[in-house]
Scaffold this active site. Sequence first.
Site, PDB file in Angstrom:
ATOM      1  CB  SER A  22      31.176  33.132  39.558  1.00 24.32           C
ATOM      2  OG  SER A  22      30.743  34.293  40.235  1.00 24.32           O
ATOM      3  CB  CYS A  23      34.714  31.362  43.261  1.00 21.08           C
ATOM      4  SG  CYS A  23      34.448  29.611  43.071  1.00 21.08           S
ATOM      5  CG  ASP A  24      33.226  38.053  42.450  1.00 20.25           C
ATOM      6  OD1 ASP A  24      32.653  38.714  43.337  1.00 20.25           O
ATOM      7  OD2 ASP A  24      34.066  38.534  41.673  1.00 20.25           O
ATOM      8  CG  ASN A  56      34.530  31.728  38.594  1.00 24.83           C
ATOM      9  OD1 ASN A  56      34.056  31.295  39.625  1.00 24.83           O
ATOM     10  ND2 ASN A  56      35.271  32.803  38.576  1.00 24.83           N
TER      11      ASN A  56
END
Length: 376
Positions: free
Chosen positions: A323-325, A366
């Site tokens: 994920s973009c975290d 996401n």
Amino acid sequence: MTPKVARYLAAHQPATPCLVLDVDRVEENFRRLQAALPLARIYYAVKANPAAPILERLVRLGSFFDAASWPEVRMCLDAGARPEAISYGNTIKKERDIAAAYAAGVRMFAFDSEAELMKLARSAPGARVYCRILVGNDGAEWPLSRKFGCEVEMARALMLKAGELGLDPYGLSFHVGSQQTRTAAYEAAIAKVAMLFTDLTEAGVKLRMVNLGGGYPVRYKAEVPEIDDFGAAIMGAMAEHFGNALPEIVIEPGRFLVADAGVVQSEVVLVSRKGEDDPVRWVYLDIGRFGGLAETEGEAIKYAFRTPHDGTDEGPVTIAGPSCDSTDTLYEKSHYRLPLALRDGDKVEMLATGAYVTTYASQSFNGFAPLAEHYI
Ligand SMILES: *Cc1c(COP(=O)(O)O)cnc(C)c1O
């Protein structure tokens, strides 16, 4: 990984990420625990993995259940558990959920505060209640801090009050923290609970039960003591403090029963470096913190990995989710090493992931679907 899980993965090639869990292994773990602690009644901590095939198997084995919520009580009933075999063990309950469980026939409840005791007196009249006391969590890889339990003095006053309120003051409980690697943690907690037990008995409250909670560890990356070591330490401490007036003994294993029955299979999405000469590769998997690996928080639980290249040269890696975290990084400080040959498209297995994974998976963070589950 059990042979049954290995065969399933080879034969079915399920889409990743997925959990494959061998329910026969849960049964073996249940029997091993029974053998290690033959005098204890086993209440499975449902929150570790509430899947119906697990609950149904445990019902057949005569297990009892520790439910954390009204929906978990329902899951146990739906799996065929008798309400008398269910303990509503969370010390934090909505009063309407207490009433619902009571109406369904549940008669055993935990508490650790006066306000909760009053809810029980109103909505579960006459029920067996037990007070949870605060104990040390040293040695636990997933400790519980001070969120649950109360000081001994308060527990004493509340157990006296429970009887006055028309409840049945049944016993005392503690929880030494999850993935507890030291047998001494149980010995110290038993000593503490025994003093209060004796004290209350002398004060005229006839307690009958001691609940030793969960915490029994499983093997991840590092060795842990055998379950028989915990059994011996626990029974030694019980005999030392209670002599031959042993109370009923309850245990609430979660992780121990289900963790090593399950394997998460994941696909490597990317292997990269942050600079030409950087010795550390970043390995991005299709499962991460939000896909269910919540216990990698603080790198607390260190899962073991299998790859198709095991046995070949390895190098240091940081392992992260898709994920973009940025918090979706699993292991950066724990010195993981994986084969240099590892590349995108490879399937990797994370071992002993049957506990505290499926229910932690986010709904669709996401856009990633929750973890797929296969019970075999
Ligand atoms: C979570 C929990 C358990 C189970 O703990 P494990 O470490 O998984 O064995 C048992 N009892 C209580 C009260 C819990 O909160």
